[in-house]
Enzyme design. Structure first.
Site, PDB file in Angstrom:
ATOM      1  N   ARG A  67       0.833  -1.205   0.000  1.00  0.00           N
ATOM      2  CA  ARG A  67       0.000   0.000   0.000  1.00  0.00           C
ATOM      3  C   ARG A  67       0.867   1.255   0.000  1.00  0.00           C
ATOM      4  O   ARG A  67       0.581   2.222  -0.703  1.00  0.00           O
ATOM      5  CB  ARG A  67      -0.920  -0.015   1.213  1.00  0.00           C
ATOM      6  CG  ARG A  67      -1.910   1.138   1.264  1.00  0.00           C
ATOM      7  CD  ARG A  67      -2.950   0.925   2.357  1.00  0.00           C
ATOM      8  NE  ARG A  67      -3.871   2.041   2.416  1.00  0.00           N
ATOM      9  CZ  ARG A  67      -4.054   2.816   3.474  1.00  0.00           C
ATOM     10  NH1 ARG A  67      -3.353   2.601   4.572  1.00  0.00           N
ATOM     11  NH2 ARG A  67      -4.910   3.809   3.447  1.00  0.00           N
ATOM     12  N   HIS A  71       0.926   4.359  -2.806  1.00  0.00           N
ATOM     13  CA  HIS A  71       0.746   5.757  -2.413  1.00  0.00           C
ATOM     14  C   HIS A  71       1.951   6.610  -2.797  1.00  0.00           C
ATOM     15  O   HIS A  71       1.794   7.779  -3.141  1.00  0.00           O
ATOM     16  CB  HIS A  71       0.500   5.849  -0.906  1.00  0.00           C
ATOM     17  CG  HIS A  71      -0.895   5.520  -0.504  1.00  0.00           C
ATOM     18  ND1 HIS A  71      -1.612   6.278   0.396  1.00  0.00           N
ATOM     19  CD2 HIS A  71      -1.722   4.512  -0.894  1.00  0.00           C
ATOM     20  CE1 HIS A  71      -2.815   5.745   0.552  1.00  0.00           C
ATOM     21  NE2 HIS A  71      -2.899   4.670  -0.211  1.00  0.00           N
ATOM     22  N   ASP A  72       3.132   6.033  -2.723  1.00  0.00           N
ATOM     23  CA  ASP A  72       4.322   6.781  -3.119  1.00  0.00           C
ATOM     24  C   ASP A  72       4.323   7.040  -4.618  1.00  0.00           C
ATOM     25  O   ASP A  72       4.484   8.174  -5.067  1.00  0.00           O
ATOM     26  CB  ASP A  72       5.580   6.006  -2.726  1.00  0.00           C
ATOM     27  CG  ASP A  72       6.853   6.741  -3.133  1.00  0.00           C
ATOM     28  OD1 ASP A  72       7.026   7.886  -2.688  1.00  0.00           O
ATOM     29  OD2 ASP A  72       7.647   6.185  -3.916  1.00  0.00           O
ATOM     30  N   ASP A  79       9.518   7.604  -6.181  1.00  0.00           N
ATOM     31  CA  ASP A  79      10.729   8.329  -5.793  1.00  0.00           C
ATOM     32  C   ASP A  79      10.925   8.416  -4.288  1.00  0.00           C
ATOM     33  O   ASP A  79      11.763   9.187  -3.809  1.00  0.00           O
ATOM     34  CB  ASP A  79      10.708   9.738  -6.387  1.00  0.00           C
ATOM     35  CG  ASP A  79       9.599  10.619  -5.798  1.00  0.00           C
ATOM     36  OD1 ASP A  79       8.738  10.079  -5.065  1.00  0.00           O
ATOM     37  OD2 ASP A  79       9.597  11.830  -6.068  1.00  0.00           O
ATOM     38  N   SER A  81       9.262   9.789  -2.078  1.00  0.00           N
ATOM     39  CA  SER A  81       8.893  11.073  -1.469  1.00  0.00           C
ATOM     40  C   SER A  81       7.973  10.871  -0.268  1.00  0.00           C
ATOM     41  O   SER A  81       7.929  11.712   0.635  1.00  0.00           O
ATOM     42  CB  SER A  81       8.226  11.992  -2.494  1.00  0.00           C
ATOM     43  OG  SER A  81       7.128  11.352  -3.127  1.00  0.00           O
ATOM     44  N   ASN A  99      -2.704   9.617   4.124  1.00  0.00           N
ATOM     45  CA  ASN A  99      -1.583   8.724   4.413  1.00  0.00           C
ATOM     46  C   ASN A  99      -1.388   8.421   5.893  1.00  0.00           C
ATOM     47  O   ASN A  99      -0.496   7.649   6.257  1.00  0.00           O
ATOM     48  CB  ASN A  99      -0.283   9.318   3.856  1.00  0.00           C
ATOM     49  CG  ASN A  99      -0.217   9.251   2.345  1.00  0.00           C
ATOM     50  OD1 ASN A  99      -0.803   8.373   1.727  1.00  0.00           O
ATOM     51  ND2 ASN A  99       0.492  10.193   1.739  1.00  0.00           N
ATOM     52  N   PRO A 169      -6.793   7.777  -5.766  1.00  0.00           N
ATOM     53  CA  PRO A 169      -8.207   7.457  -5.920  1.00  0.00           C
ATOM     54  C   PRO A 169      -8.858   7.311  -4.555  1.00  0.00           C
ATOM     55  O   PRO A 169      -8.178   7.077  -3.553  1.00  0.00           O
ATOM     56  CB  PRO A 169      -8.196   6.125  -6.677  1.00  0.00           C
ATOM     57  CG  PRO A 169      -6.876   5.536  -6.382  1.00  0.00           C
ATOM     58  CD  PRO A 169      -5.921   6.669  -6.176  1.00  0.00           C
ATOM     59  N   HIS A 199      -5.828  -5.939  -2.776  1.00  0.00           N
ATOM     60  CA  HIS A 199      -6.702  -6.034  -1.609  1.00  0.00           C
ATOM     61  C   HIS A 199      -6.922  -7.478  -1.157  1.00  0.00           C
ATOM     62  O   HIS A 199      -7.677  -7.723  -0.227  1.00  0.00           O
ATOM     63  CB  HIS A 199      -8.050  -5.384  -1.905  1.00  0.00           C
ATOM     64  CG  HIS A 199      -7.970  -3.887  -1.992  1.00  0.00           C
ATOM     65  ND1 HIS A 199      -8.995  -3.113  -2.461  1.00  0.00           N
ATOM     66  CD2 HIS A 199      -6.977  -3.023  -1.670  1.00  0.00           C
ATOM     67  CE1 HIS A 199      -8.645  -1.840  -2.431  1.00  0.00           C
ATOM     68  NE2 HIS A 199      -7.417  -1.766  -1.952  1.00  0.00           N
ATOM     69  N   ASP A 252      -9.863  -9.160   2.684  1.00  0.00           N
ATOM     70  CA  ASP A 252     -10.253 -10.506   2.263  1.00  0.00           C
ATOM     71  C   ASP A 252     -10.502 -11.315   3.530  1.00  0.00           C
ATOM     72  O   ASP A 252      -9.568 -11.651   4.254  1.00  0.00           O
ATOM     73  CB  ASP A 252      -9.137 -11.120   1.415  1.00  0.00           C
ATOM     74  CG  ASP A 252      -9.337 -12.608   1.140  1.00  0.00           C
ATOM     75  OD1 ASP A 252     -10.374 -13.166   1.523  1.00  0.00           O
ATOM     76  OD2 ASP A 252      -8.430 -13.205   0.526  1.00  0.00           O
ATOM     77  N   THR A 255      -8.901 -15.516   3.145  1.00  0.00           N
ATOM     78  CA  THR A 255      -7.453 -15.784   3.223  1.00  0.00           C
ATOM     79  C   THR A 255      -6.706 -14.451   3.335  1.00  0.00           C
ATOM     80  O   THR A 255      -5.993 -14.048   2.414  1.00  0.00           O
ATOM     81  CB  THR A 255      -6.969 -16.569   1.991  1.00  0.00           C
ATOM     82  OG1 THR A 255      -7.300 -15.825   0.795  1.00  0.00           O
ATOM     83  CG2 THR A 255      -7.613 -17.939   1.917  1.00  0.00           C
ATOM     84  N   ASP A 260      -3.570 -14.234  -3.183  1.00  0.00           N
ATOM     85  CA  ASP A 260      -4.199 -15.162  -4.122  1.00  0.00           C
ATOM     86  C   ASP A 260      -5.335 -14.445  -4.840  1.00  0.00           C
ATOM     87  O   ASP A 260      -5.414 -13.216  -4.804  1.00  0.00           O
ATOM     88  CB  ASP A 260      -4.693 -16.418  -3.386  1.00  0.00           C
ATOM     89  CG  ASP A 260      -5.611 -16.082  -2.208  1.00  0.00           C
ATOM     90  OD1 ASP A 260      -6.177 -14.958  -2.180  1.00  0.00           O
ATOM     91  OD2 ASP A 260      -5.773 -16.928  -1.307  1.00  0.00           O
TER      92      ASP A 260
END
Length: 337
Positions: A67, A71-72, A79, A81, A99, A169, A199, A252, A255, A260
């Site tokens: 994640r 986001h980076d 980079d 940041s 974040n 998003p 996810h 999920d 699992t 998967d």
């Protein structure tokens, strides 16, 4: 795909350039898998050992790092940041509202790897390369596919919280809005669906899906698209989420620690957690892919590999736009603009 609370046009690495170039026309960096073969031959060994130890200690590290990588890359490019700490004159990306829920274990595994590498080959390995390699190794550790990571990124010299919101998003976007967002960054609807498969591991905080449980609309408090038993359990889990923002649930439920294709199977069972998850099954452009990946894990893995290889090259820095940081959380000269 919900990565928060997710790109300048996508960088094309192989373009024919004229023989004479001005500084403004400098070519993008050429990344290679063996970039550190001579300058830091133990690079991959250090990363493997660091992620193995951390994932065993904290099994949530893989999902958190994946994640963090999204986001980076989505904001300033890949980079690192997002690793920069805020100071008295600059509020950095990591302190943007979107974040604040990122995993501390994800930051920690990158910092540990950087510390070891600075002792082994000081000033050589960028934090952005560490993040890219660490993400791949962790995905593989929890059952996901192996994919190539090209190296040679530089670390960015800009990290501002105000740049985050418009470049991630959101969980309450429609799929058409998400497709448009991804296309504006150079990614296809197919890549959106494949990357959403991330996810299959990790969790989301209750605030990200609470509207589906308690405020769906004026007449129906709970989203009828959600399986009633799942809704019942989540209402208990998230009952006090306004008082305790850390309350969360696995993306999920079947699992949660294994990479998967169960995420897609869950969507067909009405077990999707986020509005954006279930939207993938209801949109004519994305539904066929959800159905394919739900029945064919290899097809999902193949698509995920291509999407991750493409994402990992997004917005890569070169020349004066980047540096190899001595510390991942601080610019070398503490530049803030």
């Amino acid at each position: 795909m919900a990565m928060a609370a997710a790109f300048p046009a996508f960088l094309i690495l192989y373009i024919a350039f004229p023989l004479t170039l001005t500084s403004a026309q400098a070519p993008p960096p050429v990344l290679t898998e063996d970039y550190y073969a001579k300058t830091c031959p133990d690079f991959q060994k250090v990363i493997r050992e660091t992620v193995t130890e951390k994932q065993k200690e904290k099994p949530v590290t893989a999902a958190g790092t994946l994640r963090l990588f999204f986001h980076d890359c989505f904001v300033e490019g890949c980079d690192a940041s997002l690793l920069i700490s805020s100071n008295h004159v600059n509020k950095a990306e990591r302190d943007a509202d979107e974040n604040l829920s990122l995993s501390g274990d994800a930051f920690d595994v990158i910092m540990k790897a950087k510390t070891t590498l600075e002792l082994t080959c000081p000033g050589v390995v960028s934090c952005s390369d560490i993040l890219a390699e660490t993400t791949r190794d962790l995905v593989t550790m929890v059952g996901g596919p192996f994919y190539k990571v090209k190296l040679g990124r530089l670390d960015g010299r800009v990290s501002k919280a105000e740049h985050v919101f418009a470049n991630l998003p959101r969980t309450n976007q429609t799929i058409d809005e998400m497709i448009k967002f991804f296309e504006s960054k150079g990614f296809t609807a197919e890549e959106l669906v494949a990357l959403s498969g991330a996810h299959t591991i990790g969790f989301s905080h209750c605030k990200e899906f609470s509207d589906r449980l308690f405020k769906y609309n004026a007449t129906t408090p709970t989203d009828p698209e959600m399986h009633p038993k799942l809704a019942e359990g989540l209402k208990k889990t998230c009952a006090n989420f306004t008082k305790d923002p850390s309350m969360s649930a696995f993306n999920d439920m079947i699992t949660p620690g294994k990479f998967d294709n169960m995420y897609y199977q869950n969507l067909k069972r009405r077990l999707g957690l986020l509005t954006s998850d279930m939207g993938l099954l209801n949109n004519p452009r994305t539904k066929p892919l959800v159905e394919l990946y739900a029945t064919n894990q290899q097809a999902f893995f193949d698509a995920f590999v291509k999407a991750m290889e493409k994402l990992s090259l997004y917005g890569v820095k070169s020349g004066k736009d980047g540096e190899v940081r001595r510390r991942c959380d601080t610019f070398n000269d503490v530049i803030t603009s």
